[in-house]
Scaffold this active site. Structure first.
Site, PDB file in Angstrom:
ATOM      1  N   GLU A  49       0.253  -0.335  15.884  1.00  0.00           N
ATOM      2  CA  GLU A  49       0.617  -1.219  16.989  1.00  0.00           C
ATOM      3  C   GLU A  49       0.529  -0.411  18.275  1.00  0.00           C
ATOM      4  O   GLU A  49       1.152   0.649  18.398  1.00  0.00           O
ATOM      5  CB  GLU A  49       2.029  -1.783  16.816  1.00  0.00           C
ATOM      6  N   ASP A  60      12.524  -4.506  25.012  1.00  0.00           N
ATOM      7  CA  ASP A  60      12.497  -3.103  24.639  1.00  0.00           C
ATOM      8  C   ASP A  60      13.674  -2.356  25.232  1.00  0.00           C
ATOM      9  O   ASP A  60      14.103  -2.612  26.355  1.00  0.00           O
ATOM     10  CB  ASP A  60      11.184  -2.458  25.103  1.00  0.00           C
TER      11      ASP A  60
END
Length: 271
Positions: A49, A60
């Site tokens: 990824e 995040d």
């Protein structure tokens, strides 16, 4: 069969679990990403990824936010990320690459152009964190028409209706975010993950990967016992973010090899 589907089929036939590391493109050095991708693949990564840097990565935590900020400070663009994938593909045409990011860079680039250029670069799947499945069916259709897998997140708070929506349009795999909150946060409750996976599988026919909170071999193995894949991002970035250039690749590769060895102790077991 897509590269992602072929990878999961091969691993299933071997009784093995997929290891999916995440790194942010252009971090911790602008020109190290392709070498990092190759090293992780050689060390045992099954899918990579690759994060597309964005200035407001709301899902995040601070570790990946810092990685995005460092990459953006070096002017890493979406086009640069695609160029990195194309360079990786020059010598690796088997390891799947998934782009993970946010809607804003895709919209700025132009969704149709993004899909076309991602396919041309050799991308295999796209995960846009803030594209709800029920609102991006046209984009998912466009991805599938280009032989790219639309990949979606599920969370502990996901309803059965959302799981059904994801199950209807996702290909490749789904990514179960095992913690509420942001990446890199909290302690992993593997019992809660084990309870959730059967519920996800009742709606979703593609493999289920689990991420968020996986920091070492022990947590990776615990998650792999009940899933098809382990996704690790924040821990890798933590390990490499302060290393000198010459240490970044060996440190990341060593960690991936350690996790791969641990996961392979489960060979022959089934989730």
């Amino acid at each position: 069969m897509s590269r992602i589907a072929a990878t999961f089929a091969r691993l299933a036939g071997q009784g093995r679990k997929a290891l999916i590391p995440y790194v942010t493109a252009g971090d911790p050095f602008a020109d190290i990403t392709v070498d990092l991708m190759h090293a992780m693949a050689k060390a045992g990564a099954d899918v990579i990824e690759l994060g597309v840097p964005f200035s407001d990565p709301m899902a995040d935590g601070p570790v990946i936010q810092r990685a995005s900020e460092r990459a953006l400070s070096r002017n890493i663009s979406t086009a640069d990320v695609l160029a990195m994938v194309a360079r990786f593909r020059e010598t690796d045409d088997t390891t799947p690459v998934v782009l993970m990011g946010y809607a804003n860079p895709v919209e700025r680039y132009g969704p149709d152009r993004f899909v076309d250029d991602a396919r041309a670069a050799g991308v295999d799947g796209v995960l846009v964190v803030d594209y709800p499945p029920q609102e991006c069916e046209a984009f998912a259709d466009r991805l599938r028409a280009a032989d790219l897998d639309p990949i979606f997140l599920l969370a502990p708070t996901s309803t059965d209706a959302r799981m059904a929506d994801v199950g209807r349009i996702a290909t490749g795999y789904v990514y179960y975010v095992s913690l509420k909150g942001v990446t890199g946060s909290g302690n992993l409750d593997t019992d809660a993950v084990a309870r959730m996976i059967p519920r996800i599988r009742s709606h979703v026919s593609v493999p289920v990967g689990v991420g968020f909170g996986i920091r070492d071999a022990a947590t990776a193995v615990a998650v792999a016992r009940v899933s098809d894949a382990v996704v690790i991002g924040s821990r890798i970035i933590q390990l490499i973010e302060n290393e000198p250039r010459e240490r970044v690749v060996p440190v990341a590769a060593g960690f991936i090899a350690e996790i791969r060895t641990a996961l392979d102790t489960l060979q022959g077991t089934h989730a």
